[in-house]
Design a protein around this motif. Structure first.
Motif, PDB file in Angstrom:
ATOM      1  N   CYS A  31       1.013  -1.216  -0.046  1.00  0.00           N
ATOM      2  CA  CYS A  31      -0.039  -0.051   0.268  1.00  0.00           C
ATOM      3  C   CYS A  31       1.056   1.180   0.030  1.00  0.00           C
ATOM      4  O   CYS A  31       1.866   1.443   0.813  1.00  0.00           O
ATOM      5  CB  CYS A  31      -0.839   0.094   1.367  1.00  0.00           C
ATOM      6  N   ARG A  32       0.748   2.107  -1.013  1.00  0.00           N
ATOM      7  CA  ARG A  32       1.521   3.237  -1.104  1.00  0.00           C
ATOM      8  C   ARG A  32       0.602   4.460  -1.362  1.00  0.00           C
ATOM      9  O   ARG A  32      -0.427   4.410  -1.701  1.00  0.00           O
ATOM     10  CB  ARG A  32       2.263   3.314  -2.226  1.00  0.00           C
ATOM     11  N   SER A  33       0.747   5.672  -0.342  1.00  0.00           N
ATOM     12  CA  SER A  33       0.269   6.859  -0.553  1.00  0.00           C
ATOM     13  C   SER A  33       1.056   7.752  -1.080  1.00  0.00           C
ATOM     14  O   SER A  33       2.389   7.756  -1.023  1.00  0.00           O
ATOM     15  CB  SER A  33       0.166   7.201   0.835  1.00  0.00           C
ATOM     16  N   ALA A  34       0.523   8.529  -1.981  1.00  0.00           N
ATOM     17  CA  ALA A  34       1.121   9.700  -2.688  1.00  0.00           C
ATOM     18  C   ALA A  34       1.660  10.703  -1.683  1.00  0.00           C
ATOM     19  O   ALA A  34       2.436  11.319  -1.723  1.00  0.00           O
ATOM     20  CB  ALA A  34       0.007  10.441  -3.577  1.00  0.00           C
ATOM     21  N   GLU A  35       1.239  10.720  -0.125  1.00  0.00           N
ATOM     22  CA  GLU A  35       1.519  11.566   0.617  1.00  0.00           C
ATOM     23  C   GLU A  35       2.892  11.181   1.593  1.00  0.00           C
ATOM     24  O   GLU A  35       3.442  11.579   2.201  1.00  0.00           O
ATOM     25  CB  GLU A  35       0.452  11.844   1.700  1.00  0.00           C
ATOM     26  N   VAL A  36       3.183   9.917   0.993  1.00  0.00           N
ATOM     27  CA  VAL A  36       4.349   9.079   1.843  1.00  0.00           C
ATOM     28  C   VAL A  36       5.412   9.058   0.883  1.00  0.00           C
ATOM     29  O   VAL A  36       5.391   8.428  -0.125  1.00  0.00           O
ATOM     30  CB  VAL A  36       4.072   7.793   2.522  1.00  0.00           C
ATOM     31  N   ALA A  84      -4.488   5.068   0.543  1.00  0.00           N
ATOM     32  CA  ALA A  84      -3.401   4.578  -0.046  1.00  0.00           C
ATOM     33  C   ALA A  84      -4.020   3.757  -1.199  1.00  0.00           C
ATOM     34  O   ALA A  84      -4.934   3.014  -1.145  1.00  0.00           O
ATOM     35  CB  ALA A  84      -2.314   3.794   0.443  1.00  0.00           C
ATOM     36  N   SER A  85      -3.205   3.393  -2.292  1.00  0.00           N
ATOM     37  CA  SER A  85      -3.515   2.584  -3.365  1.00  0.00           C
ATOM     38  C   SER A  85      -2.828   1.192  -2.950  1.00  0.00           C
ATOM     39  O   SER A  85      -1.400   1.248  -3.023  1.00  0.00           O
ATOM     40  CB  SER A  85      -3.168   3.084  -4.757  1.00  0.00           C
ATOM     41  N   CYS A  86      -3.553   0.137  -3.125  1.00  0.00           N
ATOM     42  CA  CYS A  86      -2.850  -1.075  -2.485  1.00  0.00           C
ATOM     43  C   CYS A  86      -3.027  -2.081  -3.678  1.00  0.00           C
ATOM     44  O   CYS A  86      -4.078  -2.341  -4.623  1.00  0.00           O
ATOM     45  CB  CYS A  86      -3.527  -1.560  -1.423  1.00  0.00           C
ATOM     46  N   THR A  87      -2.192  -3.116  -3.564  1.00  0.00           N
ATOM     47  CA  THR A  87      -1.912  -4.371  -4.553  1.00  0.00           C
ATOM     48  C   THR A  87      -1.857  -5.408  -3.605  1.00  0.00           C
ATOM     49  O   THR A  87      -0.805  -5.663  -2.621  1.00  0.00           O
ATOM     50  CB  THR A  87      -0.511  -4.249  -5.495  1.00  0.00           C
ATOM     51  N   ILE A  88      -2.490  -6.591  -3.673  1.00  0.00           N
ATOM     52  CA  ILE A  88      -2.692  -7.727  -2.835  1.00  0.00           C
ATOM     53  C   ILE A  88      -2.636  -8.909  -3.840  1.00  0.00           C
ATOM     54  O   ILE A  88      -3.505  -8.933  -4.677  1.00  0.00           O
ATOM     55  CB  ILE A  88      -3.706  -7.915  -1.731  1.00  0.00           C
ATOM     56  N   SER A  89      -1.791  -9.657  -3.370  1.00  0.00           N
ATOM     57  CA  SER A  89      -1.799 -11.111  -4.195  1.00  0.00           C
ATOM     58  C   SER A  89      -1.618 -12.134  -3.352  1.00  0.00           C
ATOM     59  O   SER A  89      -0.940 -12.171  -2.267  1.00  0.00           O
ATOM     60  CB  SER A  89      -0.823 -11.189  -5.522  1.00  0.00           C
ATOM     61  N   ASN A 122      -7.402 -16.959  -4.813  1.00  0.00           N
ATOM     62  CA  ASN A 122      -6.253 -16.565  -5.383  1.00  0.00           C
ATOM     63  C   ASN A 122      -6.404 -15.172  -6.106  1.00  0.00           C
ATOM     64  O   ASN A 122      -6.181 -14.874  -6.940  1.00  0.00           O
ATOM     65  CB  ASN A 122      -5.888 -17.600  -6.695  1.00  0.00           C
ATOM     66  N   PRO A 123      -6.450 -14.390  -4.931  1.00  0.00           N
ATOM     67  CA  PRO A 123      -6.569 -12.850  -5.293  1.00  0.00           C
ATOM     68  C   PRO A 123      -5.418 -12.355  -5.904  1.00  0.00           C
ATOM     69  O   PRO A 123      -4.311 -12.633  -5.834  1.00  0.00           O
ATOM     70  CB  PRO A 123      -6.801 -12.099  -3.933  1.00  0.00           C
ATOM     71  N   ARG A 124      -5.766 -11.205  -7.136  1.00  0.00           N
ATOM     72  CA  ARG A 124      -4.674 -10.403  -7.478  1.00  0.00           C
ATOM     73  C   ARG A 124      -5.496  -9.143  -7.833  1.00  0.00           C
ATOM     74  O   ARG A 124      -6.233  -8.868  -8.823  1.00  0.00           O
ATOM     75  CB  ARG A 124      -4.292 -11.100  -9.138  1.00  0.00           C
ATOM     76  N   ILE A 125      -5.407  -8.400  -6.733  1.00  0.00           N
ATOM     77  CA  ILE A 125      -5.878  -7.048  -6.483  1.00  0.00           C
ATOM     78  C   ILE A 125      -5.089  -6.094  -6.686  1.00  0.00           C
ATOM     79  O   ILE A 125      -3.899  -5.930  -6.255  1.00  0.00           O
ATOM     80  CB  ILE A 125      -6.682  -6.861  -5.242  1.00  0.00           C
ATOM     81  N   GLU A 126      -5.310  -5.289  -7.744  1.00  0.00           N
ATOM     82  CA  GLU A 126      -4.390  -3.865  -7.906  1.00  0.00           C
ATOM     83  C   GLU A 126      -5.405  -2.734  -7.791  1.00  0.00           C
ATOM     84  O   GLU A 126      -6.474  -2.438  -8.349  1.00  0.00           O
ATOM     85  CB  GLU A 126      -3.878  -4.032  -9.437  1.00  0.00           C
ATOM     86  N   GLY A 127      -4.420  -1.645  -7.341  1.00  0.00           N
ATOM     87  CA  GLY A 127      -5.141  -0.353  -7.350  1.00  0.00           C
ATOM     88  C   GLY A 127      -6.285  -0.218  -6.170  1.00  0.00           C
ATOM     89  O   GLY A 127      -7.518   0.680  -6.374  1.00  0.00           O
ATOM     90  N   TRP A 128      -6.558  -1.079  -5.227  1.00  0.00           N
ATOM     91  CA  TRP A 128      -7.653  -1.023  -4.391  1.00  0.00           C
ATOM     92  C   TRP A 128      -7.263   0.084  -3.243  1.00  0.00           C
ATOM     93  O   TRP A 128      -6.132   0.190  -2.745  1.00  0.00           O
ATOM     94  CB  TRP A 128      -7.954  -2.483  -3.526  1.00  0.00           C
ATOM     95  N   GLN A 129      -8.225   0.913  -3.222  1.00  0.00           N
ATOM     96  CA  GLN A 129      -7.934   2.245  -2.290  1.00  0.00           C
ATOM     97  C   GLN A 129      -8.334   2.050  -1.097  1.00  0.00           C
ATOM     98  O   GLN A 129      -9.402   1.559  -0.466  1.00  0.00           O
ATOM     99  CB  GLN A 129      -8.885   3.221  -2.710  1.00  0.00           C
ATOM    100  N   LYS A 130      -7.326   2.157  -0.048  1.00  0.00           N
ATOM    101  CA  LYS A 130      -7.207   1.937   1.554  1.00  0.00           C
ATOM    102  C   LYS A 130      -7.729   3.314   1.837  1.00  0.00           C
ATOM    103  O   LYS A 130      -7.336   4.357   1.559  1.00  0.00           O
ATOM    104  CB  LYS A 130      -6.110   1.595   1.874  1.00  0.00           C
TER     105      LYS A 130
END
Length: 133
Positions: A31-36, A84-89, A122-130
């Protein structure tokens, strides 16, 4: 363990109501935030999955392996506080001597009360907003 007040955490839950454990392999989240800044949130995705029976905080770190018992959850709290925008797999499978006919998804993923659908196998999630917190 108690999360700090107002902090959003990622929860991975075994939603099976039958006698099935879920084997979670190569679980990775970032999870990455544009503010960090990148210095505060380095990306160190690895292809080697760390063997573990207990999940641990590893935002943008190496993948890990663990089991979730019947209706058990794993919580990850090392997420950035801003939205933040998160990627989970992950790769998931059901296990258990009495797990005769598993049905439904293997993993329910949530940020607080905000869940990703009804679950994932088998999740492949991209761009999920936290949400912030």
């Amino acid at each position: 363990w108690q999360k700090p007040a107002g902090q959003t955490i990622l929860t991975a839950t075994n939603p099976h109501r039958s006698l099935c454990r879920v084997r979670v392999r190569n679980f990775a989240y970032c999870c990455r935030s544009a503010e960090v800044s990148k210095a505060e949130s380095p990306e160190v995705w690895g292809s080697l999955a760390l063997a573990s029976s207990k999940p641990f905080d590893q935002n943008c770190g190496q993948a890990q392996n663990f089991f979730l018992s019947i209706a058990a959850s794993a919580q990850f709290s090392d997420l950035p506080a801003p939205s933040a925008s998160c990627t989970i797999s992950a790769n998931t499978s059901t296990k258990g001597a009495l797990c005769l006919s598993p049905f439904g998804q293997d993993l329910a993923l949530c940020f607080g009360k905000t869940c990703h659908g009804t679950g994932d196998t088998n999740p492949r999630i991209e761009g999920w907003q936290k949400p912030a917190g």
